[in-house]
Design an enzyme around this catalytic site. Sequence first.
Site, PDB file in Angstrom:
ATOM      1  N   LYS A   1      33.440  34.025  37.735  1.00 20.09           N
ATOM      2  CA  LYS A   1      34.662  33.376  38.209  1.00 20.09           C
ATOM      3  C   LYS A   1      34.676  31.898  37.829  1.00 20.09           C
ATOM      4  CE  LYS A   1      35.551  36.114  42.367  1.00 20.09           C
ATOM      5  NZ  LYS A   1      35.343  36.088  43.811  1.00 20.09           N
TER       6      LYS A   1
ATOM      7  N   ARG B   1      26.640  46.358  38.220  1.00 13.72           N
ATOM      8  CA  ARG B   1      27.895  45.682  37.953  1.00 13.72           C
ATOM      9  C   ARG B   1      28.295  45.924  36.500  1.00 13.72           C
ATOM     10  NH1 ARG B   1      27.747  41.093  40.198  1.00 13.72           N
ATOM     11  NH2 ARG B   1      29.293  39.956  39.046  1.00 13.72           N
TER      12      ARG B   1
ATOM     13  N   GLU C   1      36.243  37.896  47.797  1.00 14.73           N
ATOM     14  CA  GLU C   1      36.410  36.566  48.356  1.00 14.73           C
ATOM     15  C   GLU C   1      37.622  35.957  47.651  1.00 14.73           C
ATOM     16  OE1 GLU C   1      33.035  33.956  48.122  1.00 14.73           O
ATOM     17  OE2 GLU C   1      34.194  32.327  48.996  1.00 14.73           O
TER      18      GLU C   1
HETATM   19  P1  ATP Z   1      31.395  35.443  43.802  1.00 14.39           P
HETATM   20  O1  ATP Z   1      30.815  36.235  44.951  1.00 14.39           O
HETATM   21  O2  ATP Z   1      30.394  34.690  43.018  1.00 14.39           O
HETATM   22  O3  ATP Z   1      32.565  34.628  44.169  1.00 14.39           O
HETATM   23  P2  ATP Z   1      32.136  38.029  42.791  1.00 14.39           P
HETATM   24  O4  ATP Z   1      32.605  38.397  41.425  1.00 14.39           O
HETATM   25  O5  ATP Z   1      30.972  38.730  43.385  1.00 14.39           O
HETATM   26  O6  ATP Z   1      31.934  36.468  42.739  1.00 14.39           O
HETATM   27  P3  ATP Z   1      33.635  38.905  45.062  1.00 14.39           P
HETATM   28  O7  ATP Z   1      34.986  38.494  45.489  1.00 14.39           O
HETATM   29  O8  ATP Z   1      32.505  38.691  45.992  1.00 14.39           O
HETATM   30  O9  ATP Z   1      33.382  38.148  43.725  1.00 14.39           O
HETATM   31  O10 ATP Z   1      33.683  40.405  44.569  1.00 14.39           O
HETATM   32  C1  ATP Z   1      34.273  41.421  45.299  1.00 14.39           C
HETATM   33  C2  ATP Z   1      33.597  42.729  45.014  1.00 14.39           C
HETATM   34  O11 ATP Z   1      33.631  43.028  43.620  1.00 14.39           O
HETATM   35  C3  ATP Z   1      32.139  42.708  45.435  1.00 14.39           C
HETATM   36  O12 ATP Z   1      31.910  43.856  46.221  1.00 14.39           O
HETATM   37  C4  ATP Z   1      31.378  42.774  44.146  1.00 14.39           C
HETATM   38  O13 ATP Z   1      30.214  43.539  44.304  1.00 14.39           O
HETATM   39  C5  ATP Z   1      32.352  43.439  43.183  1.00 14.39           C
HETATM   40  N1  ATP Z   1      32.137  42.970  41.812  1.00 14.39           N
HETATM   41  C6  ATP Z   1      32.167  41.704  41.381  1.00 14.39           C
HETATM   42  N2  ATP Z   1      31.882  41.632  40.063  1.00 14.39           N
HETATM   43  C7  ATP Z   1      31.674  42.894  39.642  1.00 14.39           C
HETATM   44  C8  ATP Z   1      31.344  43.493  38.388  1.00 14.39           C
HETATM   45  N3  ATP Z   1      31.159  42.757  37.286  1.00 14.39           N
HETATM   46  N4  ATP Z   1      31.205  44.834  38.336  1.00 14.39           N
HETATM   47  C9  ATP Z   1      31.389  45.585  39.435  1.00 14.39           C
HETATM   48  N5  ATP Z   1      31.701  45.090  40.642  1.00 14.39           N
HETATM   49  C10 ATP Z   1      31.850  43.763  40.763  1.00 14.39           C
END
Ligand code: ATP
Length: 572
Positions: free
Chosen positions: A284, A274, A49
């Site tokens: 974030k 994760r 996102e």
């Molecule tokens: P949010 O959804 O709260 O804005 P997010 O870190 O999940 O935060 P996204 O942009 O949705 O942000 O993440 C993109 C991809 O990265 C998603 O598929 C998510 O599963 C993966 N991702 C995010 N954080 C991690 C992590 N700590 N380890 C592995 N994969 C991650």
Amino acid sequence: MSNSDVNVNPENQSEETPARSLHFIEQIITNDLETGRFNGRVHTRFPPEPNGYLHIGHAKSIILNSGMAQEFGGLFNLRFDDTNPSKEDVEYVESIKEDVKWLGADWGDRLFFASDYFEQMYEYAVELIKKGKAYVCDLTAEQIRETRGTPAIPATPSPWRDRSVEENLDLFKRMRDGEFPEGSKTLRAKIDLASPNFNLRDPVMYRIVAASHHRQGNKWHIYPMYDWAHGLEDSIEGITHSICTLEFEHHRPLYDWFLDQLGVYHPQQIEFARLNLTYTVMSKRKLLELVKNNYVEGWDDPRMPTICGLRRRGYTPEALRLFCQKIGVAKFNSTIDTTVLENSIREVLNRDAQRRMAVLDPIKLVIDNYPEDKRETLVAINNPENEADGTREVPFSKTLYIEREDFMEDAPKKYRRLSPGREVRLRYAYYVTCKSCVKDADGNVVEVHCDYDPESRGGQSPDGRKVLGTIHWVDANSAVDAQVRLYDRLFNVENPDDPNNLGDYKDYLNPESLKIVEGAKLEPALADAKLDERYQFERVGYFALDKTATPEKPVFNRVVSLRDSWAKIANK
Ligand code: ATP
Ligand code: MG
């Protein structure tokens, strides 16, 4: 993580390539290829996102997703999941593209935006309404929450659950047209109010949002929820394996339900653990707070766990891939010790980084028996790990700089450096014997005086005699002045987010995470340092030029120390 002993390439085992176990996602894909599911295709995606900068956790996901495509001859998409206009921005889109590219993940011509599918998603929603599987609900978000029930008690049916298809179609169209205020209506899926999985208790598919979208402008007044949108995005793009983090495990039944109800192409969602790292935060929201409130110098502050921060610090994509290989892919959550990350870059730089000499805390060393005006050039090896890197010339003269800590007036017996009467080797130069030192009015040593042995040129022993140790130095006549930034971990506790901590995570910021050293002395070859090169300053650590450096004022970041200094502290 897998206990299986299946080999990646069983046909082609040789002694040099030891068998590697397939992790569970590789096993799933291998199995799908064998059974002909998805017609032998592998197609993955990274769906960020655009609401912040990417961090090392995202790097794990990018490396995994693009790695699976590469390993199995498939395709990889970069897709912006831009379904929430209020927090998103083009600044983030651009930085994410740069970071994904830098990591070496190749999306070819497959750069997509979920917002480009809004029309299609709307059509799909209309289809569900027509099937009696979705309805417009006038409850507020709070009312929905209050009536959702408990595991034992089903949710209370919304008073609008049984609206007619005609009425739902009409209201949904008017929601789209912007007739209703934000938050006044939603479109909900009609599933199962008694499901033990709360995600299936008539989840919201669309909400009304009065905000301008960074790509769609004011065209849309309704925006799809993640669970509704995500499976459709995967389906539209023909994704085969939709890899996401474990929190989405309980969302998978909903992912499947939507696709099954529509009868459209159906990818497989797979969840993995994760990445969590010690001594850092990865949310974030918190990273944004650190930037906005100037706890750090920006998203790319070299102490940040962001990809741009790691890049500026001097990390390489290869080190991040090595890190991901070391930590593996698991199905259960854990926290990785930051040392594993640091060791990955050490391993890469020990092999690749050219060596240079630099003195961070200089004092003068004067060689009393060396001719006043004499200049010579000595030969230094660029990288003992790689002969192909060759040698370079290093100037030498009567006055040099050495590290302050390499001299001690009253030294203990074990001290293997300079002290009156002791002989050491100057790296690549000569044997020198310490004679005396000069102090200022406050008693601080300002100069160390030595005699050299002209027979020991190149640092070779003239007669087989051994010295106590070898120290590095920089010629005072040709030294380049630089600023050097020594970074340490941003937090001084393992888990700044631990709910058992007494304070807020910001209370655990490490006040010593940045130490700026002015007036470091570098050998002249470092005046030609380039932004994307890293160097080992001998005996000091690994360093990379910072983006703020100018020809007049070189600025170097410490990528990582030579050894794990935290282990030393812990073992004291
Ligand atoms: P949010 O959804 O709260 O804005 P997010 O870190 O999940 O935060 P996204 O942009 O949705 O942000 O993440 C993109 C991809 O990265 C998603 O598929 C998510 O599963 C993966 N991702 C995010 N954080 C991690 C992590 N700590 N380890 C592995 N994969 C991650
Ligand atoms: Mg997310």
